[in-house]
Scaffold this motif. Sequence first.
Motif, PDB file in Angstrom:
ATOM      1  N   ILE A 190       0.866  -1.185   0.000  1.00  0.00           N
ATOM      2  CA  ILE A 190       0.000   0.000   0.000  1.00  0.00           C
ATOM      3  C   ILE A 190       0.899   1.231   0.000  1.00  0.00           C
ATOM      4  O   ILE A 190       1.751   1.386   0.889  1.00  0.00           O
ATOM      5  CB  ILE A 190      -0.943   0.011   1.225  1.00  0.00           C
ATOM      6  CG1 ILE A 190      -1.973  -1.121   1.094  1.00  0.00           C
ATOM      7  CG2 ILE A 190      -1.641   1.363   1.359  1.00  0.00           C
ATOM      8  CD1 ILE A 190      -2.957  -1.210   2.242  1.00  0.00           C
ATOM      9  N   GLN A 192       1.164   4.795   0.680  1.00  0.00           N
ATOM     10  CA  GLN A 192       0.391   5.670   1.566  1.00  0.00           C
ATOM     11  C   GLN A 192       0.802   7.135   1.401  1.00  0.00           C
ATOM     12  O   GLN A 192       1.967   7.439   1.139  1.00  0.00           O
ATOM     13  CB  GLN A 192       0.627   5.166   3.010  1.00  0.00           C
ATOM     14  CG  GLN A 192       0.232   6.080   4.142  1.00  0.00           C
ATOM     15  CD  GLN A 192      -1.286   6.267   4.239  1.00  0.00           C
ATOM     16  OE1 GLN A 192      -2.060   5.579   3.564  1.00  0.00           O
ATOM     17  NE2 GLN A 192      -1.706   7.210   5.054  1.00  0.00           N
ATOM     18  N   ALA A 222      -4.488  10.875   2.758  1.00  0.00           N
ATOM     19  CA  ALA A 222      -5.047   9.795   3.582  1.00  0.00           C
ATOM     20  C   ALA A 222      -4.265   9.772   4.888  1.00  0.00           C
ATOM     21  O   ALA A 222      -3.025   9.810   4.862  1.00  0.00           O
ATOM     22  CB  ALA A 222      -4.890   8.468   2.846  1.00  0.00           C
ATOM     23  N   ASP A 226      -7.251   6.242   7.955  1.00  0.00           N
ATOM     24  CA  ASP A 226      -7.713   5.824   6.624  1.00  0.00           C
ATOM     25  C   ASP A 226      -6.898   4.610   6.156  1.00  0.00           C
ATOM     26  O   ASP A 226      -7.438   3.663   5.570  1.00  0.00           O
ATOM     27  CB  ASP A 226      -7.517   6.951   5.599  1.00  0.00           C
ATOM     28  CG  ASP A 226      -8.371   8.178   5.892  1.00  0.00           C
ATOM     29  OD1 ASP A 226      -9.523   8.006   6.296  1.00  0.00           O
ATOM     30  OD2 ASP A 226      -7.860   9.309   5.707  1.00  0.00           O
ATOM     31  N   CYS A 227      -5.596   4.664   6.421  1.00  0.00           N
ATOM     32  CA  CYS A 227      -4.724   3.575   5.996  1.00  0.00           C
ATOM     33  C   CYS A 227      -5.103   2.281   6.724  1.00  0.00           C
ATOM     34  O   CYS A 227      -5.129   1.196   6.123  1.00  0.00           O
ATOM     35  CB  CYS A 227      -3.260   3.938   6.259  1.00  0.00           C
ATOM     36  SG  CYS A 227      -2.101   2.740   5.568  1.00  0.00           S
ATOM     37  N   ASN A 229      -8.027   1.455   7.767  1.00  0.00           N
ATOM     38  CA  ASN A 229      -9.248   0.920   7.146  1.00  0.00           C
ATOM     39  C   ASN A 229      -8.921   0.168   5.857  1.00  0.00           C
ATOM     40  O   ASN A 229      -9.502  -0.886   5.572  1.00  0.00           O
ATOM     41  CB  ASN A 229     -10.231   2.063   6.838  1.00  0.00           C
ATOM     42  CG  ASN A 229     -10.948   2.534   8.083  1.00  0.00           C
ATOM     43  OD1 ASN A 229     -11.191   1.746   8.999  1.00  0.00           O
ATOM     44  ND2 ASN A 229     -11.278   3.812   8.133  1.00  0.00           N
ATOM     45  N   TYR A 230      -8.006   0.723   5.073  1.00  0.00           N
ATOM     46  CA  TYR A 230      -7.642   0.068   3.814  1.00  0.00           C
ATOM     47  C   TYR A 230      -6.966  -1.282   4.102  1.00  0.00           C
ATOM     48  O   TYR A 230      -7.224  -2.275   3.410  1.00  0.00           O
ATOM     49  CB  TYR A 230      -6.724   0.993   3.005  1.00  0.00           C
ATOM     50  CG  TYR A 230      -6.575   0.608   1.549  1.00  0.00           C
ATOM     51  CD1 TYR A 230      -7.548  -0.138   0.868  1.00  0.00           C
ATOM     52  CD2 TYR A 230      -5.457   1.010   0.824  1.00  0.00           C
ATOM     53  CE1 TYR A 230      -7.400  -0.467  -0.472  1.00  0.00           C
ATOM     54  CE2 TYR A 230      -5.305   0.693  -0.511  1.00  0.00           C
ATOM     55  CZ  TYR A 230      -6.281  -0.050  -1.162  1.00  0.00           C
ATOM     56  OH  TYR A 230      -6.128  -0.367  -2.484  1.00  0.00           O
ATOM     57  N   CYS A 231      -6.112  -1.299   5.125  1.00  0.00           N
ATOM     58  CA  CYS A 231      -5.455  -2.569   5.494  1.00  0.00           C
ATOM     59  C   CYS A 231      -6.504  -3.614   5.897  1.00  0.00           C
ATOM     60  O   CYS A 231      -6.407  -4.777   5.507  1.00  0.00           O
ATOM     61  CB  CYS A 231      -4.454  -2.361   6.626  1.00  0.00           C
ATOM     62  SG  CYS A 231      -3.004  -1.413   6.139  1.00  0.00           S
ATOM     63  N   ALA A 233      -9.535  -3.806   4.848  1.00  0.00           N
ATOM     64  CA  ALA A 233     -10.171  -4.281   3.602  1.00  0.00           C
ATOM     65  C   ALA A 233      -9.267  -5.307   2.909  1.00  0.00           C
ATOM     66  O   ALA A 233      -9.737  -6.343   2.423  1.00  0.00           O
ATOM     67  CB  ALA A 233     -10.442  -3.104   2.672  1.00  0.00           C
ATOM     68  N   MET A 234      -7.966  -5.028   2.903  1.00  0.00           N
ATOM     69  CA  MET A 234      -7.027  -5.930   2.214  1.00  0.00           C
ATOM     70  C   MET A 234      -6.820  -7.243   2.975  1.00  0.00           C
ATOM     71  O   MET A 234      -6.410  -8.237   2.385  1.00  0.00           O
ATOM     72  CB  MET A 234      -5.685  -5.232   1.979  1.00  0.00           C
ATOM     73  CG  MET A 234      -5.715  -4.148   0.919  1.00  0.00           C
ATOM     74  SD  MET A 234      -6.391  -4.712  -0.670  1.00  0.00           S
ATOM     75  CE  MET A 234      -5.260  -6.042  -1.080  1.00  0.00           C
ATOM     76  N   THR A 239     -11.253  -8.990  -0.723  1.00  0.00           N
ATOM     77  CA  THR A 239     -10.208  -8.618  -1.697  1.00  0.00           C
ATOM     78  C   THR A 239      -9.350  -9.828  -2.071  1.00  0.00           C
ATOM     79  O   THR A 239      -8.146  -9.690  -2.307  1.00  0.00           O
ATOM     80  CB  THR A 239      -9.299  -7.511  -1.102  1.00  0.00           C
ATOM     81  OG1 THR A 239      -8.814  -7.962   0.186  1.00  0.00           O
ATOM     82  CG2 THR A 239     -10.045  -6.209  -0.899  1.00  0.00           C
ATOM     83  N   HIS A 249      -2.798   4.658  -2.033  1.00  0.00           N
ATOM     84  CA  HIS A 249      -3.806   5.076  -1.060  1.00  0.00           C
ATOM     85  C   HIS A 249      -3.436   6.495  -0.654  1.00  0.00           C
ATOM     86  O   HIS A 249      -2.747   6.719   0.347  1.00  0.00           O
ATOM     87  CB  HIS A 249      -3.784   4.117   0.146  1.00  0.00           C
ATOM     88  CG  HIS A 249      -4.812   4.457   1.166  1.00  0.00           C
ATOM     89  ND1 HIS A 249      -4.497   4.966   2.404  1.00  0.00           N
ATOM     90  CD2 HIS A 249      -6.156   4.397   1.117  1.00  0.00           C
ATOM     91  CE1 HIS A 249      -5.604   5.178   3.075  1.00  0.00           C
ATOM     92  NE2 HIS A 249      -6.623   4.848   2.319  1.00  0.00           N
TER      93      HIS A 249
END
Length: 267
Positions: A190, A192, A222, A226-227, A229-231, A233-234, A239, A249
């Motif tokens: 990611i 960032q 971000a 926010d990061c 949250n993305y982690c 999701a991943m 995913t 991101h």
Amino acid sequence: MSNGLLKGKKGIIFGALNNQSIAWKVAERCHEEGAEFILSNAPIAMRMGEMDALAKSTGSDVMGADATSLEDLEKLFDAAIAKFGKIDFILHSIGMSVNVRKGKHYTDINYDWLQKGWDVSAVSFHKVMRIAYEKDCMNEWGSILALTYIAAQRTFPDYNDMADNKSYLESIARSFGYYFGEKKVRVNTISQSPTVTTAGSGVKGFGGFMGYAEAMSPLGNADANDCANYCVAMFSDLTKKVTMQNLFHDGGFSSSGVTHKVIEKFD
Ligand code: NAI
């Protein structure tokens, strides 16, 4: 807010140093989403003692490991296997450049320091995955992530040899991602936005970096939450087929040529 996205998932999170660390926020979010994990950091970082609070609030064990030491990593993974059996996710949130720390100019780089920073920031990702691969301890549809920065693709003066380390890190994700595909495990990085943390703030002119990136990103920078949250999701099952990618991101920074906010400053 929890959606139970990581319910029943087990993992290892590297790199939570203090409550500004991206890994710290990731650990908190993973806990909220129902994951269990071991927190790991370099022994010297653990002596600072801040991780104990995170361990307590997330019900996690803490285990020291220098991520450049295969011996330390082996012990860590053995402990994770003893505790969890197989695991589902790994976060590599580790970076350090001695040249940046000591203010050595890129054109006059110290090669011993370069090697040290490269080992910590990039090769350690290979070492982590190598141990996980050899021990065959990842569950099918597991997810492995490392954090990177766009200086791997474009030049940002003063990011110094970390730019080269990040290029190498991203390449390792692609190369190892191929082999982990056979085990149905995904590997991604990611990329960032600049984020206020101990490592981030060590880069000369970091305030300028942050402000410029903010002005150049249609959605704004971000942040660490926010990061996290993305982690999540991943790491989640949403995913499963994303692998060998460098995922930006960054609020749109990487696709912006210029923005009106920046044009106005020069007009
Ligand atoms: P941080 O300073 O909180 O985290 C860096 C971590 O690396 C620390 O926990 C440190 O103890 C650990 N570490 C250093 N040497 C180690 C070793 N030998 N073994 C194990 N752990 C070691 O800073 P941050 O910003 O949370 O950094 C996490 C990751 O995010 C790094 O890879 C960084 O390059 C990346 N990143 C950071 C950005 C930022 O602006 N802060 C932007 C894009 C990526």
